[in-house]
Design a protein around this motif. Structure first.
Motif, mmCIF file in Angstrom:
data_model
loop_
_atom_site.group_PDB
_atom_site.id
_atom_site.type_symbol
_atom_site.label_atom_id
_atom_site.label_comp_id
_atom_site.label_asym_id
_atom_site.label_seq_id
_atom_site.Cartn_x
_atom_site.Cartn_y
_atom_site.Cartn_z
ATOM 1 N N UNK A 76 0.838 -1.213 0.000
ATOM 2 C CA UNK A 76 0.000 0.000 0.000
ATOM 3 C C UNK A 76 0.862 1.248 0.000
ATOM 4 N N UNK A 77 1.879 1.242 0.844
ATOM 5 C CA UNK A 77 2.767 2.403 0.935
ATOM 6 C C UNK A 77 3.426 2.677 -0.427
ATOM 7 N N UNK A 78 3.991 1.647 -1.025
ATOM 8 C CA UNK A 78 4.728 1.824 -2.282
ATOM 9 C C UNK A 78 3.792 2.308 -3.395
ATOM 10 N N UNK A 79 2.638 1.666 -3.517
ATOM 11 C CA UNK A 79 1.718 2.024 -4.604
ATOM 12 C C UNK A 79 1.196 3.456 -4.410
ATOM 13 N N UNK A 80 0.846 3.797 -3.182
ATOM 14 C CA UNK A 80 0.340 5.158 -2.926
ATOM 15 C C UNK A 80 1.427 6.210 -3.150
ATOM 16 N N UNK A 81 2.639 5.898 -2.701
ATOM 17 C CA UNK A 81 3.740 6.859 -2.896
ATOM 18 C C UNK A 81 4.045 7.046 -4.375
ATOM 19 N N UNK A 82 4.089 5.951 -5.121
ATOM 20 C CA UNK A 82 4.362 6.052 -6.565
ATOM 21 C C UNK A 82 3.334 6.952 -7.233
ATOM 22 N N UNK A 83 2.089 6.780 -6.843
ATOM 23 C CA UNK A 83 1.029 7.567 -7.458
ATOM 24 C C UNK A 83 1.178 9.058 -7.119
ATOM 25 N N UNK A 84 1.425 9.358 -5.859
ATOM 26 C CA UNK A 84 1.536 10.768 -5.451
ATOM 27 C C UNK A 84 2.782 11.437 -6.039
ATOM 28 N N UNK A 85 3.879 10.690 -6.063
ATOM 29 C CA UNK A 85 5.128 11.265 -6.584
ATOM 30 C C UNK A 85 5.005 11.482 -8.098
ATOM 31 N N UNK A 86 4.430 10.503 -8.770
ATOM 32 C CA UNK A 86 4.250 10.644 -10.223
ATOM 33 C C UNK A 86 3.353 11.845 -10.532
ATOM 34 N N UNK A 87 2.298 12.023 -9.740
ATOM 35 C CA UNK A 87 1.403 13.181 -9.933
ATOM 36 C C UNK A 87 2.160 14.491 -9.696
ATOM 37 N N UNK A 88 2.931 14.527 -8.620
ATOM 38 C CA UNK A 88 3.621 15.763 -8.239
ATOM 39 C C UNK A 88 4.666 16.176 -9.275
ATOM 40 N N UNK A 89 5.418 15.191 -9.788
ATOM 41 C CA UNK A 89 6.503 15.518 -10.714
ATOM 42 C C UNK A 89 6.119 15.309 -12.189
ATOM 43 N N UNK A 90 4.873 14.911 -12.418
ATOM 44 C CA UNK A 90 4.349 14.847 -13.782
ATOM 45 C C UNK A 90 4.987 13.802 -14.664
ATOM 46 N N UNK A 91 5.518 12.741 -14.057
ATOM 47 C CA UNK A 91 6.046 11.627 -14.867
ATOM 48 C C UNK A 91 5.976 10.344 -14.048
ATOM 49 N N UNK A 92 5.987 9.251 -14.779
ATOM 50 C CA UNK A 92 5.850 7.936 -14.145
ATOM 51 C C UNK A 92 7.107 7.618 -13.329
ATOM 52 N N UNK A 93 6.925 7.347 -12.052
ATOM 53 C CA UNK A 93 8.079 7.005 -11.207
ATOM 54 C C UNK A 93 7.819 5.669 -10.525
ATOM 55 N N UNK A 94 8.765 4.729 -10.701
ATOM 56 C CA UNK A 94 8.626 3.408 -10.086
ATOM 57 C C UNK A 94 9.608 3.280 -8.930
ATOM 58 N N UNK A 95 9.106 2.804 -7.811
ATOM 59 C CA UNK A 95 9.978 2.601 -6.644
ATOM 60 C C UNK A 95 10.474 1.170 -6.545
ATOM 61 N N UNK A 96 10.023 0.315 -7.468
ATOM 62 C CA UNK A 96 10.371 -1.105 -7.343
ATOM 63 C C UNK A 96 10.990 -1.663 -8.620
ATOM 64 N N UNK A 97 11.641 -0.808 -9.381
ATOM 65 C CA UNK A 97 12.298 -1.349 -10.574
ATOM 66 C C UNK A 97 13.623 -2.004 -10.178
ATOM 67 N N UNK A 98 14.338 -2.522 -11.157
ATOM 68 C CA UNK A 98 15.588 -3.251 -10.897
ATOM 69 C C UNK A 98 16.594 -2.427 -10.107
ATOM 70 N N UNK A 99 16.615 -1.142 -10.423
ATOM 71 C CA UNK A 99 17.568 -0.250 -9.755
ATOM 72 C C UNK A 99 17.340 -0.232 -8.239
ATOM 73 N N UNK A 100 16.059 -0.170 -7.859
ATOM 74 C CA UNK A 100 15.733 -0.148 -6.433
ATOM 75 C C UNK A 100 16.090 -1.472 -5.766
ATOM 76 N N UNK A 101 15.887 -2.539 -6.512
ATOM 77 C CA UNK A 101 16.032 -3.874 -5.921
ATOM 78 C C UNK A 101 17.482 -4.308 -5.789
ATOM 79 N N UNK A 102 18.385 -3.640 -6.518
ATOM 80 C CA UNK A 102 19.762 -4.127 -6.525
ATOM 81 C C UNK A 102 20.724 -3.182 -5.807
ATOM 82 N N UNK A 103 20.187 -2.195 -5.123
ATOM 83 C CA UNK A 103 21.065 -1.253 -4.408
ATOM 84 C C UNK A 103 21.658 -1.901 -3.161
#
Lengths: 186, 99
Positions: free
Chosen positions: B50-77
């Motif tokens: 819930x946290x991740x999906x809600x944050x992605x939606x709010x951040x994408x709305x705020x910055x006007x572009x699709x932002x994913x918090x769970x792509x490969x980059x996030x998972x391999x840090x």
């Protein structure tokens, strides 16, 4: 009877011994979007005894304690498909563990590698925002909408159809779920 | 307002809504060291979703572009974005400020 074992949890077949736990869990407020099902332990025992051969209902165990359930049902040998769902977790599940992700990974791994299915799908009521978010999160594909398909709180609700094909599981969902599970530092 | 301040506000609001959805009597404290997922965590797996999906939606709305918090980059840090409140905030800041 198939038991599936993961890093954190074990899925054991549902038996009549679990009837009391299931009834208690299904009647909690947080399970309000799940079909009401059995109201009494006796009804739940009858339900468990009457399960058809084309479905498997598992109980989720964490450190020898039962904490939830998950199912694979309407398994079709002809079409190589099955519906996954009935995921319910006790409200006091331990925090910080990837329990729901591992349960889904175990079930879908079984569906695609053992049963050799081609597709796993699910239908989620539009009012069940938690399940919608979970399906999006685990990379299920939205396939369409069944209009006014459920009645919930006396109101007709649309249902969202989710699905994942074998290739998509292997290329996308399986590695993703493994990565999420491995984020855990326990 | 700086990007970090905006992110902080969005995260606090999202955690507040999450606490409401969960019917929690106490709100989340939203301190930098709050552990999100793993040993000593604040969230279970479904709440994390819930946290991740809600944050992605709010951040994408705020910055006007699709932002994913769970792509490969996030998972391999080396440090997972989902370790703590501050690690997630830092990761979001990286995503929204990159060209």
């Amino acid at each position: 009877m198939i038991t599936l074992t993961g890093k954190f949890i074990t899925l054991k077949p549902m038996t009549i011994e679990h009837a009391e736990f299931v009834v208690k869990m299904r009647n909690l407020e947080h399970a309000r979007f799940v079909n009401r099902g059995s109201a009494t332990v006796e009804q739940q025992i009858d339900w468990i005894k009457s399960r058809p051969s084309n479905e498997i209902n598992w109980m989720i165990y964490f450190q020898d304690q039962v904490i939830g359930q998950i199912s694979l049902y309407t398994i079709s040998e002809q079409h190589k498909t099955a519906e996954a769902g009935r995921l319910m977790l006790s409200p006091d599940i331990p925090k910080g563990y990837p329990i729901s992700f591992e349960a889904i990974l175990l079930v879908n791994t079984y569906a695609f590698y053992e049963l050799k299915l081609n597709k796993v799908y699910g239908i989620v009521g539009s009012m069940n925002t938690g399940a919608l978010k979970l399906n999006d999160f685990i990379k299920m594909k939205r396939e369409g909408v069944l209009r006014e398909h459920f009645i919930f709180d006396y109101i007709c609700q649309d249902c969202i159809c989710f699905g994942i094909l074998r290739d998509e599981f292997i290329k996308v969902q399986e590695p993703f779920l493994k990565k999420v599970i491995n984020l855990n530092k326990y | 307002m700086s990007e970090l301040d905006k992110i902080q506000t969005i995260m606090v609001d999202t955690f507040k809504d999450l606490a409401d959805q969960l019917g929690q009597a106490e709100p989340f404290e939203c301190k930098d060291e709050m552990i999100l997922f793993g040993a000593g965590a604040t969230l279970d797996s479904l709440t994390l979703v819930s946290l991740v999906v809600d944050l992605e939606s709010r951040i994408s709305d705020e910055w006007g572009r699709e932002i994913s918090l769970t792509d490969d980059r996030a998972m391999t840090r080396a440090v997972s974005p989902f370790d703590t409140f501050i690690s997630l905030k830092t990761y979001i800041n990286e995503l929204v400020t990159e060209k």
